[in-house]
Every structure is written in C-alpha cells, then in structure tokens.
Enzyme design. Structure first.
Site, PDB file in Angstrom:
ATOM      1  N   HIS A 193     -11.755   6.465   5.094  1.00 21.12           N
ATOM      2  CA  HIS A 193     -11.127   7.684   5.605  1.00 21.12           C
ATOM      3  C   HIS A 193     -12.082   8.880   5.524  1.00 21.12           C
ATOM      4  O   HIS A 193     -12.939   8.940   4.637  1.00 21.12           O
ATOM      5  CB  HIS A 193      -9.878   8.023   4.778  1.00 21.12           C
ATOM      6  CG  HIS A 193      -8.714   7.131   5.052  1.00 21.12           C
ATOM      7  ND1 HIS A 193      -7.976   6.551   4.044  1.00 21.12           N
ATOM      8  CD2 HIS A 193      -8.145   6.737   6.212  1.00 21.12           C
ATOM      9  CE1 HIS A 193      -6.999   5.833   4.576  1.00 21.12           C
ATOM     10  NE2 HIS A 193      -7.082   5.920   5.891  1.00 21.12           N
ATOM     11  N   ASP A 199       0.806  -1.222   0.000  1.00 23.10           N
ATOM     12  CA  ASP A 199       0.000   0.000   0.000  1.00 23.10           C
ATOM     13  C   ASP A 199       0.846   1.284   0.000  1.00 23.10           C
ATOM     14  O   ASP A 199       0.304   2.374   0.193  1.00 23.10           O
ATOM     15  CB  ASP A 199      -0.934   0.003   1.227  1.00 23.10           C
ATOM     16  CG  ASP A 199      -2.066  -1.003   1.067  1.00 23.10           C
ATOM     17  OD1 ASP A 199      -2.866  -0.838   0.126  1.00 23.10           O
ATOM     18  OD2 ASP A 199      -2.134  -1.967   1.852  1.00 23.10           O
ATOM     19  N   CYS A 211      -4.906  10.190  -2.124  1.00 26.42           N
ATOM     20  CA  CYS A 211      -4.001   9.287  -1.393  1.00 26.42           C
ATOM     21  C   CYS A 211      -2.619   9.165  -2.028  1.00 26.42           C
ATOM     22  O   CYS A 211      -1.661   8.769  -1.368  1.00 26.42           O
ATOM     23  CB  CYS A 211      -4.570   7.873  -1.342  1.00 26.42           C
ATOM     24  SG  CYS A 211      -6.324   7.812  -1.126  1.00 26.42           S
TER      25      CYS A 211
HETATM   26  C1  CIR Z   1      -5.392   0.993   2.724  1.00 23.09           C
HETATM   27  O1  CIR Z   1      -6.396   0.328   3.004  1.00 23.09           O
HETATM   28  O2  CIR Z   1      -4.662   1.489   3.584  1.00 23.09           O
HETATM   29  C2  CIR Z   1      -5.069   1.205   1.264  1.00 23.09           C
HETATM   30  N1  CIR Z   1      -5.414   0.046   0.524  1.00 23.09           N
HETATM   31  C3  CIR Z   1      -5.803   2.400   0.716  1.00 23.09           C
HETATM   32  C4  CIR Z   1      -5.357   3.694   1.359  1.00 23.09           C
HETATM   33  C5  CIR Z   1      -6.066   4.862   0.798  1.00 23.09           C
HETATM   34  N2  CIR Z   1      -5.560   6.068   1.355  1.00 23.09           N
HETATM   35  C6  CIR Z   1      -6.270   7.171   1.543  1.00 23.09           C
HETATM   36  O3  CIR Z   1      -7.501   7.161   1.376  1.00 23.09           O
HETATM   37  N3  CIR Z   1      -5.651   8.240   2.010  1.00 23.09           N
END
Ligand code: CIR
Length: 262
Positions: free
Chosen positions: A166, A65, A253
């Site tokens: 989030h 990730d 992200c």
């Molecule tokens: C996670 O679940 O941590 C990652 N697959 C996705 C993170 C997404 N990040 C964000 O919304 N800031």
C-alpha cells in the site's frame, strides 16, 4: 492542530483465530493469534490513552483480514466514504464497518466503481494522495479523486512503488507539511512540496506510522526512526507489531480514525 491529526475517535476490530489465514505477500509464517490479540489490545489501549473513544467491533473469523479496518473506509470532517477493497476475499468486511461508521456520520458516500484500499489513501492535511497499487486500480483511484474533488478536497493519483502493498506502507503524514517516507517513495518526487523525513535503511516498516494528536505511533524495533522523530520534537510511542506484520499489516491498518467534526 489540523483535522487530519486531531482525531476524536476510532473504529477497530478484534483479530480472530483466522488471522493465521491472512493474506501475505511473502508466504511466510503464520501469526500467533494469542499474541496478535495482545498486541491489538495494547494498540487499542494506547489510542484510548491518547484521548480517543474507540469502538472495538467483535472478531469475525469469516474474514481473516478484517482486523485491518483501514482498508474499508475513509473518515473525513463531515463525511465518510465506503471503499471497494481490491482483494476479493475482503469485500464482505464492509457490512460491519458500514454500521459502525453510521454511528459517527450521517453523510456517507460510497465509491461507485473500481477498487481502492484505504491503505493506499494518504490524507496529508492540504490534500489526499491516492496510490495506484496491486489493490487500488486506476478506475477506483479516478472515481475516488472525482468524489473527493466534488466534496471540496484536493486529491491526486500517485504510484505505490512496485512490490509495496500500500502507498501508506511507505509513507505517513506527521503534520500538514511533513511526511515520513521510505527512500524509494521519496525518490519518486511525489512529496516534493513537503518536508520529507526518510526512514533510515533497514527500518522501512516504520514508514507506516500514525500521528494521533500529539503522538506518533511507530513499530517497535525501529530505533533510528524513533531517534529521528524524537529529535524533531515528536512524541514517539513504540508498539509491538510483530504479528500483524507477518500478514503485511502495519499500525495504521488497525484503526479508522475519526477527526473532530466541527
Ligand atoms: C491484506 O493483504 O489485505 C492484509 N493481510 C494486510 C492489510 C494491511 N492494510 C493496510 O496496510 N492498510
């Protein structure tokens, strides 16, 4: 233009083949790593086209990730904060980001306790809102609010809606007075002191938009949101985000955006 949208640079990190092992809530299909990499390249090029200097860190297959750099740190005017992401598998992502951050900041704070994912932290201009979620716990949110208050910012804790990864999965700052949000988060009253533009039903993923200088990035396939924003005078850029979305990643992200420093 407010510092929170007047970015001069960004840090990003290439996705690795291991994105197929990225965490996802729905247990759906794996992203295609080649298509993910192409979408990421376009994203970086678009940031550059907006005038940002983008540092692109090499892919790290140890951390599936790690392309989602936003969750590891916060970048403000004059100082940055290294966070403590809530997913245990993501803790090791910080080392690479910390050294990239130090190229831009002499003054780097470290969150001392609890857990906070950057995806839960919305800088609106006048204030910083920290969403408590499955990743960001009360201890971390409280520690962050204390730290930011000590640094002279206004900060408060809010609730990320249940079942939403989030806080910023459902909300974005368009300018100092305006928030783009899903109906479910808008109805909580958290943005009552702002003008709220609600993304039309069925386009909830478009609430994770990114305002970069004069442009607003939204995921492709959100025509009603694109029209809403264009009609309000925003320059909309639609970016294909199908592969990050398969592992719950939105457009915000994939970069740590660094505001003008003075
Ligand atoms: C996670 O679940 O941590 C990652 N697959 C996705 C993170 C997404 N990040 C964000 O919304 N800031």
């Amino acid at each position: 233009m407010s510092a929170h949208t007047h970015f001069i640079a960004a840090i990003a990190k290439k996705p690795s083949e291991a994105v197929t092992a990225g965490i996802r809530s729905g247990g759906g299909q794996d992203p295609n790593p080649e298509l993910f990499a192409r979408q990421h390249d376009t994203y970086v090029r678009t940031l550059e086209d907006c005038g940002l200097a983008v540092t692109v860190l090499p892919a790290d297959p140890q951390f599936p990730d790690s392309v989602f750099v936003e969750d590891t740190a916060l970048c403000f005017k004059g100082f940055a904060v290294m966070l403590r992401p809530g997913a245990p598998s993501r803790a090791g992502e910080l080392a690479a980001i910390s050294s990239a951050i130090s190229q831009w900041y002499d003054d780097v704070e470290v969150l001392e306790r609890g857990h906070v994912d950057g995806g839960d932290v919305l800088w609106t201009g006048p204030e910083v809102i920290v969403g408590q979620s499955a990743r960001t716990n009360l201890e971390g949110a409280t520690a962050l609010v204390e730290l930011l208050t000590r640094r002279g910012l206004i900060a408060r804790i809010a609730q990320t809606p249940a079942g939403v990864l989030h806080f910023k999965s459902d909300s974005s700052s368009l300018d100092s007075e305006t928030i783009l949000a899903t109906t479910r988060v808008a109805q909580s009253g958290v943005f009552d002191s702002y003008r709220v533009m609600e993304v039309p039903p069925g386009e909830e993923a478009a609430a994770n938009a990114v305002r970069i200088r004069d442009h607003v990035f939204i995921p492709a396939g959100s025509p009603a949101t694109a029209a809403l924003l264009s009609d309000a005078g925003f320059n909309v850029v639609e970016l294909d985000n199908s592969e990050p979305a398969l592992i719950d990643g939105g457009l915000s992200c994939m970069s740590l955006r660094i505001p003008e420093q003075d």
